[in-house]
Design an enzyme around this catalytic site. Sequence first.
Site, PDB file in Angstrom:
ATOM      1  N   ASP A 102       0.828  -1.199   0.000  1.00 13.14           N
ATOM      2  CA  ASP A 102       0.000   0.000   0.000  1.00 13.14           C
ATOM      3  C   ASP A 102       0.870   1.259   0.000  1.00 13.14           C
ATOM      4  O   ASP A 102       2.053   1.221   0.356  1.00 13.14           O
ATOM      5  CB  ASP A 102      -0.904   0.017   1.235  1.00 13.14           C
ATOM      6  CG  ASP A 102      -1.880  -1.137   1.254  1.00 13.14           C
ATOM      7  OD1 ASP A 102      -2.126  -1.721   0.183  1.00 13.14           O
ATOM      8  OD2 ASP A 102      -2.398  -1.460   2.342  1.00 13.14           O
ATOM      9  N   LYS A 103       0.240   2.373  -0.338  1.00 10.66           N
ATOM     10  CA  LYS A 103       0.965   3.645  -0.400  1.00 10.66           C
ATOM     11  C   LYS A 103       1.642   3.979   0.920  1.00 10.66           C
ATOM     12  O   LYS A 103       2.768   4.483   0.949  1.00 10.66           O
ATOM     13  CB  LYS A 103       0.004   4.772  -0.806  1.00 10.66           C
ATOM     14  CG  LYS A 103       0.676   6.122  -1.020  1.00 10.66           C
ATOM     15  CD  LYS A 103      -0.304   7.147  -1.536  1.00 10.66           C
ATOM     16  CE  LYS A 103       0.389   8.486  -1.804  1.00 10.66           C
ATOM     17  NZ  LYS A 103      -0.539   9.503  -2.363  1.00 10.66           N
TER      18      LYS A 103
END
Length: 243
Positions: A102-103
């Site tokens: 994920d970011k």
Amino acid sequence: MRGERLDKLLARLGLGSRKEVARLVRSGQVQVEGQVVRDPAFHVPPGARLEVDGEPLVLRCHHHILLHKPAGYVTSRREGPSVYALLEGFPTRDLSPVGRLDKDTEGLLLFTTDGELLHRLTHPRHKVEKRYLVHLERPATREDQEAFREGLVLEGTRLLPAELSWDQDPTRVELVLREGRFHQVKRMFQARGNRVLYLKRLSLGPLTLGDLPVGQARLLSQEEEEALYRAVGLGSQDAKGQV
């Protein structure tokens, strides 16, 4: 036929980024047809014999790049800021990420051009271990440990058994998974009434970050590549051959 630039050829064969192989050439470690070449822009005749430090150059049919992903980057080519921006100088055209982070997640992110290796590393049937450092909003419990060990049920699907552990602080835990589902770590703790505040992947199979700085990438060593192929029941001999 003029041939290919030496630095571009060496980078394509997996010896490093263009900057790294240029330094290698200027140091006098590369020979073309038995002669030392110090000019990275030298054009290599087709079929020429290459050596590095006196050893015949091994052609890598596949590239494997390990990135220490920082937070704030997305595992995508279409959105930004993209992790591919951190791979400048590497042959990225055919690289695919082995799973996604994920970011806001940090840590080990592997890229490969070998589709079969990618499939085996990500398919639950091969049970490749992925180890994470997780900071939690509330302390983890022994009941959480047992639930993860038995195989948590998420949306009607039973997950593979997972290992949850900690030392002194149960809000700072390590989690070992053998599969990689969408937002799995966050969803597992959410199902137990907890929230992930920080997440970092520490290892993938036999690979670890070691001392690789955040935001930096490197090619796998031959030993790492062989260990990775062994971990999923593949031989690495088909991934390389003589130039």
